[in-house]
Write a protein that holds these residues in place. Structure first.
Motif, PDB file in Angstrom:
ATOM      1  N   THR A   1      44.145  45.203  77.969  1.00 49.05           N
ATOM      2  CA  THR A   1      44.587  44.258  79.139  1.00 49.05           C
ATOM      3  C   THR A   1      44.083  42.440  77.851  1.00 49.05           C
ATOM      4  OG1 THR A   1      44.117  45.016  80.982  1.00 49.05           O
ATOM      5  CG2 THR A   1      44.860  42.898  81.104  1.00 49.05           C
TER       6      THR A   1
ATOM      7  N   GLU B   1      51.339  44.491  88.960  1.00 51.40           N
ATOM      8  CA  GLU B   1      51.002  44.261  87.455  1.00 51.40           C
ATOM      9  C   GLU B   1      50.987  43.410  86.137  1.00 51.40           C
ATOM     10  OE1 GLU B   1      51.062  46.737  89.595  1.00 51.40           O
ATOM     11  OE2 GLU B   1      48.965  47.188  90.852  1.00 51.40           O
TER      12      GLU B   1
ATOM     13  N   THR C   1      41.679  51.369  78.318  1.00 49.65           N
ATOM     14  CA  THR C   1      42.677  50.916  78.731  1.00 49.65           C
ATOM     15  C   THR C   1      42.254  49.061  78.613  1.00 49.65           C
ATOM     16  OG1 THR C   1      42.545  51.335  81.064  1.00 49.65           O
ATOM     17  CG2 THR C   1      43.615  49.084  81.072  1.00 49.65           C
TER      18      THR C   1
ATOM     19  N   GLU D   1      49.730  40.203  84.035  1.00 49.02           N
ATOM     20  CA  GLU D   1      49.937  40.026  82.395  1.00 49.02           C
ATOM     21  C   GLU D   1      50.592  39.246  81.829  1.00 49.02           C
ATOM     22  OE1 GLU D   1      51.565  43.937  80.917  1.00 49.02           O
ATOM     23  OE2 GLU D   1      49.630  44.725  81.178  1.00 49.02           O
TER      24      GLU D   1
ATOM     25  N   TYR E   1      45.195  38.127  78.037  1.00 53.28           N
ATOM     26  CA  TYR E   1      45.061  37.649  79.167  1.00 53.28           C
ATOM     27  C   TYR E   1      44.855  35.662  78.558  1.00 53.28           C
ATOM     28  CZ  TYR E   1      40.078  36.925  79.171  1.00 53.28           C
ATOM     29  OH  TYR E   1      39.199  37.300  78.761  1.00 53.28           O
TER      30      TYR E   1
END
Length: 447
Positions: A206, A425, A204, A429, A208
């Motif tokens: 991500t 979610e 995963t 994000e 940010y």
């Protein structure tokens, strides 16, 4: 490792060619620098290699050797720019094949294994180009380094650390799955996806926004109000702004042009284009000029004719692209924002996966992986040429992506546009969960 300043014995520095040549290129070669050995305080030799690795920007590989005492010190340092967003990789390690995944870990990245409550804070290790197993071995070596001293000074603490080292070593047997997290606020770390171009279910990624503490840790400062340039929209519409930057290919000084543009039947966007006079590299990126929409947007197009390749397309940096027939998904933030045609987007995707993939060719390639990627490229070519029907899905949680309707103002029979409510979610994000703009009281200022 201390490095003395002076001209390299092998000759002067790099000539007019690229400062960071491709790894394995003709211009790639180490610079030799006589340096002080911190072990025996005699002179040794440092070899510096300035090179560029896809997905990791530019790096500096340094290797120090001392002929007097035999001491060796190797490290990798990032020479690329700090990315606009931080990145967090979460890998579920469930087999020994996962231990062989290649990993690029920047020195400012934090490494964590939740199952053991184990964490390596940022800036406590030097940058490394290794594997998952190599990261574990490096952690074990770091803990074992001072064990003789601990056994003499505090045997109880040494015994606990010895037990923990055994737990770390058992991770390499993969008797039980464990999680590896690499959190890099600079955005310059990377974990290999061995299933490319398909999505990796065990990994995963991500992206940010950094907070003020992370910006301070990286040595970044926000511009003050006096330094911030303010201009009205009318001025920006008629003006091309220009600012200095570095070329993403050769790191030479370059100029970036920025222009505000109105897309018919959509909204305003900001187009940024960079042209490097040193190496000829050109790049462009599009960012939304409007606010985040109340609802997310999902655009599904059934590609049935070669004329579909001419459709204008705006892909924002928050948009994911998927092709179900190829089991392919392009994550949010990859390729950045683009204002192009459908053919241009598919061509850029093919170039990213094949031409810029370090695991497709060279020493890092594997025959089975290269075969899958080559087959994927052929299928993409068939879609672009109109010989294969497929669906392309643009899913943008911010609602800032667009695909041209060739039948406007009538509905497009091959295209479906859906609006949807964002999940928690999705808002996380986009950073919307931390934005609180309701119920603020306006304060009157006495003049």
């Amino acid at each position: 490792m201390a490095v003395s300043v002076g001209e390299a014995p092998g000759g002067p520095g790099p000539g007019p060619g690229p400062l960071f040549p491709d790894l394995g290129g003709e211009d790639a070669g180490p610079n030799l620098i006589e340096s002080l050995c911190m072990n025996c305080l005699k002179n040794g030799m440092t070899r510096l290699l300035l090179t560029k690795i896809p997905f990791f920007k530019e790096i500096i590989v340094s290797s120090f050797t001392c002929e007097s005492c035999g001491w060796v010190n190797n490290e990798v340092q990032s020479a690329g720019k700090i990315q606009e967003e931080g990145v967090r990789y979460t890998l579920c390690v469930s087999s020994k094949e996962d231990l062989n995944r290649e990993v690029v870990k920047a020195d400012c990245a934090m490494t964590r294994i939740p199952e053991l409550d184990f964490e390596i804070p940022p800036f406590t290790q030097k940058g490394a180009l290794s594997t998952v197993e190599g990261l574990i071995d490096r952690a074990v070596a770091g803990l074992e380094q001072d064990q003789p001293t601990r056994k003499a000074m505090d045997p109880s603490v040494a015994l606990k650390i010895e037990e923990f080292i055994e737990k770390l070593k058992k991770l390499k047997d993969v008797d039980m799955p464990f999680t590896l997290i690499i959190d890099d606020p600079s955005g310059n770390s990377f974990i290999e996806n061995p299933h490319a171009p398909q999505k990796d279910e065990a990994l995963t990624i991500t992206h940010y926004k950094r907070d003020a503490h992370q910006d301070s840790m990286l040595g970044l400062q926000k511009a003050t109000e006096e330094e911030t340039h303010t201009a009205t929209l009318d001025e920006l519409r008629n003006e091309v702004l220009q600012f200095s930057t570095n070329c993403p290919e050769c790191n030479a000084p370059a100029e970036t042009n920025m222009k505000l543009l109105q897309i018919p039947h959509f909204k305003e966007v900001i187009i940024m284009a960079t042209n490097c006079g040193a190496c000829g590299h050109r790049t462009n990126e599009v960012k939304s000029g409007g606010a985040t929409e109340p609802l997310g947007t999902k655009i599904t197009l059934r590609i049935t004719d070669p004329s579909d390749m001419t459709r204008d397309l705006l892909k924002s940096e928050t948009c994911t692209v998927s092709i179900p027939e190829l089991e392919f998904q392009l994550g949010m933030g990859i390729l950045g924002g683009k204002f192009t045609t459908l053919e241009g987007l598919l061509t850029d995707m093919k170039e990213l996966i094949m031409a810029k993939n370090p695991f497709f060719a060279g020493d890092s390639s594997a025959p089975e992986k290269s075969g899958k990627l080559r087959e994927f490229g052929q299928k993409l070519d068939e879609i672009i040429a109109g010989r294969r029907e497929a669906h392309i899905i643009l899913k943008d949680s911010a609602g800032n992506s667009y695909l041209q309707n060739l039948y406007a103002p009538d509905p497009d029979p091959e295209m479906k546009i859906e609006k949807y409510e964002r999940t928690f979610e999705d808002n996380e994000e986009l950073g919307l969960n931390d934005m609180k703009t309701e119920n603020y009281q306006e304060q009157e200022i006495d003049k």
